[in-house]
Motif scaffolding. Structure first.
Motif, PDB file in Angstrom:
ATOM      1  N   UNK A  16      89.945  33.149   3.440  1.00  0.00           N
ATOM      2  CA  UNK A  16      88.718  33.674   2.838  1.00  0.00           C
ATOM      3  C   UNK A  16      88.137  32.709   1.811  1.00  0.00           C
ATOM      4  N   UNK A  17      89.002  31.912   1.179  1.00  0.00           N
ATOM      5  CA  UNK A  17      88.511  30.979   0.162  1.00  0.00           C
ATOM      6  C   UNK A  17      87.569  29.933   0.701  1.00  0.00           C
ATOM      7  N   UNK A  18      87.580  29.683   2.020  1.00  0.00           N
ATOM      8  CA  UNK A  18      86.683  28.678   2.585  1.00  0.00           C
ATOM      9  C   UNK A  18      85.227  29.112   2.515  1.00  0.00           C
ATOM     10  N   UNK A  19      84.976  30.416   2.470  1.00  0.00           N
ATOM     11  CA  UNK A  19      83.595  30.899   2.402  1.00  0.00           C
ATOM     12  C   UNK A  19      83.021  30.824   0.998  1.00  0.00           C
ATOM     13  N   UNK A  20      83.862  30.543   0.006  1.00  0.00           N
ATOM     14  CA  UNK A  20      83.409  30.428  -1.382  1.00  0.00           C
ATOM     15  C   UNK A  20      83.261  28.948  -1.698  1.00  0.00           C
ATOM     16  N   UNK A  21      82.041  28.462  -1.692  1.00  0.00           N
ATOM     17  CA  UNK A  21      81.785  27.023  -1.854  1.00  0.00           C
ATOM     18  C   UNK A  21      81.072  26.676  -3.147  1.00  0.00           C
ATOM     19  N   UNK A  22      80.846  27.628  -4.021  1.00  0.00           N
ATOM     20  CA  UNK A  22      80.196  27.306  -5.288  1.00  0.00           C
ATOM     21  C   UNK A  22      78.707  27.106  -5.121  1.00  0.00           C
ATOM     22  N   UNK A  23      78.216  26.001  -5.674  1.00  0.00           N
ATOM     23  CA  UNK A  23      76.778  25.744  -5.688  1.00  0.00           C
ATOM     24  C   UNK A  23      76.296  24.969  -4.473  1.00  0.00           C
ATOM     25  N   UNK A  24      77.181  24.600  -3.549  1.00  0.00           N
ATOM     26  CA  UNK A  24      76.789  23.801  -2.396  1.00  0.00           C
ATOM     27  C   UNK A  24      77.078  24.572  -1.114  1.00  0.00           C
ATOM     28  N   UNK A  25      76.315  24.324  -0.060  1.00  0.00           N
ATOM     29  CA  UNK A  25      76.556  25.029   1.205  1.00  0.00           C
ATOM     30  C   UNK A  25      77.816  24.511   1.894  1.00  0.00           C
ATOM     31  N   UNK A  26      78.388  25.346   2.731  1.00  0.00           N
ATOM     32  CA  UNK A  26      79.558  24.953   3.516  1.00  0.00           C
ATOM     33  C   UNK A  26      79.116  24.110   4.701  1.00  0.00           C
ATOM     34  N   UNK A  27      79.825  23.034   4.940  1.00  0.00           N
ATOM     35  CA  UNK A  27      79.558  22.141   6.068  1.00  0.00           C
ATOM     36  C   UNK A  27      80.819  22.084   6.921  1.00  0.00           C
ATOM     37  N   UNK A  28      80.684  22.377   8.208  1.00  0.00           N
ATOM     38  CA  UNK A  28      81.812  22.239   9.130  1.00  0.00           C
ATOM     39  C   UNK A  28      81.540  21.039  10.028  1.00  0.00           C
ATOM     40  N   UNK A  29      82.584  20.274  10.279  1.00  0.00           N
ATOM     41  CA  UNK A  29      82.469  19.034  11.035  1.00  0.00           C
ATOM     42  C   UNK A  29      83.202  19.185  12.366  1.00  0.00           C
ATOM     43  N   UNK A  30      82.544  18.823  13.440  1.00  0.00           N
ATOM     44  CA  UNK A  30      83.185  18.829  14.733  1.00  0.00           C
ATOM     45  C   UNK A  30      84.078  17.608  14.905  1.00  0.00           C
TER      46      UNK A  30
END
Length: 721
Positions: free
Chosen positions: A498-512
């Motif tokens: 669940x902590x991965x969805x909490x990114x602070x002031x920046x958006x989450x980026x997932x890399x293929x």
């Protein structure tokens, strides 16, 4: 009868080139060139530019990502973004969330997505700069760039910068500066940024509406520069992120190449995970208009063709070298009544013989090097006479001279002329202290089997038969499978905390990730130390390695120290990566967001047969010299060590080579013979080598968070003798 006339062979007859005719018209030339038309370099470059910016066409197309990074204290990212939007009279979306700010620039027929970074959070600036199409650097007209901002610029330069735009945001203090001082400030800032980015030609002042419009035009119509790690890789900037029941749902636009659900994705600071499916969101268009559209599955994971989450191999202990049973062992087994298989072949050449040869008790390595067993050594006798008479010194005089000599050696070591020199201990036998080392005639030409005495952890890593060919095949397959770039999707990632969805002031980026990029092997990086870093960097120091989309906590193995002006090869156990990749080594400080740049470099290869050897040099002092012979002391301190290391070649710091002839006395003195004349100014050296192995890496996470449950994080470095 007519008489024949003699003619010379027409070898000197001029033949004009058929394509250089002066009477061919343009229409005739076109007819000749039919079917052979080739695009000109200018048209090819134009086609490449159009293809690279096609996904950004229209206000409903994929937005251009702009990372807004302040380099000076007191600069406000909000004022800079508002100044750009006011230049064309457009409204900003998402201002309240402060993660992603969007703006539709109808004047330039495109849209922009701003990723603001707070000042002082330099570690957070690394990820937006990776996925951004442009980087907007903010300067101050009154505050200089401090050392932390300079370190951030060097780190971004080593990581790979996209297209850069340098601006000064609106500042009320600017009006108090006269026009002449403003010009000097702009020239000074331009000179500063050109040191890191030579392509910069101007620093725009956003207080001026014309400069704001020019800067916005550059962001909206400029050609994004490709960052080093991006070719052949997809990524998604999360516009909407949700988490539930261990499934992370990320909605965004696919950028880069195609995104396939059969490949794994990397979540920064958390690791690699599998995609369950990637359907289109209910509102598949980029317009913010409510539409009732049924989601369509664009890509779904196929279990039998998808990548596995297993990153390490399971070692097969039975694949190690096995000793062939001897005839004596077979006979004993028959006597004891064990069941024996029929038709056991005889021991052949290269394996255990039928009869075991009993050798005196001693070290096995000693027997392999044809050294005399210590238990059988009773007296050292030679057939020749010593050159000089020898008498042992008393203990007090011996200790005095040894202390003076060690002080002189310490001064040499401080000068860093020979960092591999090591003092032989007196309280322990040298053969015990250096039992894992071996002597070699030449490190470059002497044979060393790369598969000899490998540790068990080496069976956990993977090896590529042809790494370059595999990389080409993997990247070629990635271009033909998956969701096309520019498509808005919702990616469902399984097993994410669940902590991965909490990114602070920046958006989450997932890399293929590409195929096989989850597998761990030995990675080698060529790195060079940062000229501005003053600390000491020793091998196996705890550092942060950044390469591609990954950030790992590692203990790289290289030379004893990383000196200024030298390029070394750092090796770690880490997930493999394909392509030309840059890397940076960071050292954490008290502030998690302000790391120090230690070194930068690039990925070399994942060669598992590369031997990483540690060298030590034992030195001795010529006590007495007679032409090519010398009595050497302080290299060893007992008779047994002299006999053990006798087969190893000696050399001097002036290029001479020699060998040990005989031991003198019982205090470790010996007589050495050189190929040339020696003097008491020379220092006799003996080089010893041992193979070392890298340490296991783990995913980097801030110290405030809980460590990852990774069994490989507890693995220690294994050293082979």
């Amino acid at each position: 009868m007519v008489q024949a006339v003699h003619h010379h062979r027409p070898t000197l007859k001029q033949q004009n080139k058929p394509f250089r005719s002066k009477h061919v018209t343009k229409s005739a030339l076109k007819d000749i060139a039919k079917g052979r038309n080739r695009p000109s370099p200018k048209s090819t470059a134009r086609a490449a530019l159009v293809a690279a910016t096609r996904i950004f066409n229209g206000t409903d197309g994929a937005p251009r990502a702009v990372a807004v990074i302040p380099l000076c204290e007191g600069t406000d990212t909000k004022d800079a973004i508002r100044a750009l939007s006011s230049a064309v009279g457009e409204e900003l979306e998402g201002v309240g969330g402060q993660k992603v700010w969007r703006m539709k620039a109808h004047r330039f027929k495109t849209s922009l997505m701003f990723l603001p970074v707070q000042h002082g959070r330099y570690r957070d600036a690394l990820d937006p700069a990776k996925v951004a199409d442009h980087v907007l650097f903010l300067f101050s007209p009154t505050v200089e760039v401090d050392r932390k901002g300079d370190t951030l610029l060097r780190t971004l330069q080593a990581q790979g910068l996209p297209t850069v735009v340098s601006v000064i945001p609106p500042d009320p203090l600017v009006h108090s500066i006269d026009q002449k001082s403003r010009s000097a400030i702009l020239e000074s800032l331009l000179s500063f940024i050109q040191y890191f980015e030579p392509s910069q030609t101007r620093v725009y002042h956003l207080s001026n509406s014309s400069d704001s419009l020019i800067a916005l035009r550059f962001l909206a119509e400029g050609h994004p520069r490709e960052v080093k790690w991006q070719p052949g890789r997809p990524w998604v900037i999360g516009e909407e992120v949700e988490w539930g029941d261990g499934v992370l749902k990320v909605t965004g636009i696919v950028q880069g190449v195609r995104l396939s659900a059969n490949r794994l994705v990397h979540v920064p600071n958390f690791g690699d995970y599998a995609i369950m499916s990637a359907p289109s969101p209910p509102n598949n268009s980029h317009r913010r208009i409510p539409m009732d559209v049924e989601p369509q599955v664009l890509s779904e994971r196929v279990p039998w063709s998808a990548d596995s989450l297993s990153s390490t191999n399971t070692p097969d202990d039975m694949a190690n070298e096995q000793a062939w049973p001897t005839q004596e062992e077979l006979d004993n087994a028959k006597v004891q009544g064990h069941d024996m298989p029929e038709n056991i072949p005889d021991a052949g050449k290269g394996i255990t013989p039928k009869r075991i040869k009993r050798i005196p008790k001693g070290d096995i390595e000693e027997q392999d090097h044809e050294m005399v067993p210590l238990d059988s050594v009773t007296d050292v006798e030679t057939d020749r006479k010593s050159v000089v008479a020898f008498h042992d010194l008393d203990a007090e005089e011996e200790e005095k001279q040894a202390k003076e000599w060690r002080n002189r050696v310490q001064e040499e070591r401080d000068a860093q002329q020979f960092p591999d020199e090591l003092d032989t201990p007196q309280d322990i036998l040298a053969r015990t202290r250096f039992a894992r080392y071996r002597g070699m005639h030449s490190f470059r030409t002497s044979p060393w089997d790369p598969y000899e005495n490998l540790p068990r952890d080496y069976g956990r890593i993977f090896e590529f038969d042809d790494f370059k060919l595999t990389g080409r095949d993997v990247q070629k397959a990635a271009e033909a499978e998956g969701i096309e770039s520019g498509t808005r999707v919702t990616v469902y990632v399984d097993g994410v905390p669940e902590g991965a969805s909490i990114t602070g002031d920046l958006p989450l980026v997932i890399y293929g990730l590409l195929e096989y990029e989850h597998k761990k092997t030995v990675l080698h990086f060529t790195v060079q130390r940062n000229t501005e870093y003053d600390g000491s960097v020793r091998s196996k120091d705890s550092l942060t390695l950044c390469y591609g989309p990954r950030r790992l906590r590692v203990n790289p193995v290289f030379e004893r120290f990383l000196w200024h002006g030298t390029t070394v090869v750092a090796s770690v156990y880490a997930p493999v990566i394909f392509g030309r990749q840059s890397c940076t080594l960071l050292r954490e400080t008290e502030g998690v967001q302000v790391p120090e740049l230690v070194a930068m470099g690039s990925f070399m290869n994942p060669d598992t047969t590369r031997i990483i050897a540690k060298r030590i040099i034992l030195t001795g002092h010529p006590f007495k010299v007679h032409r090519k012979s010398a009595t050497v002391r302080y290299m060893f301190f007992n008779l047994d060590d002299v006999q053990y290391f006798k087969p190893i070649q000696l050399h001097t710091k002036h290029g001479r080579s020699g060998h040990v002839r005989e031991s003198l006395g019982t205090h470790g003195y010996f007589e050495a013979h050189s190929d040339e004349l020696v003097s008491q100014m020379h220092t006799l050296c003996m080089a010893l080598y041992k193979r070392v192995y890298p340490c296991w890496s783990e995913a980097w996470r801030p110290k405030s968070r809980e460590p990852l449950d990774d069994p490989t994080s507890k693995d220690e470095d294994v050293v082979m003798g």
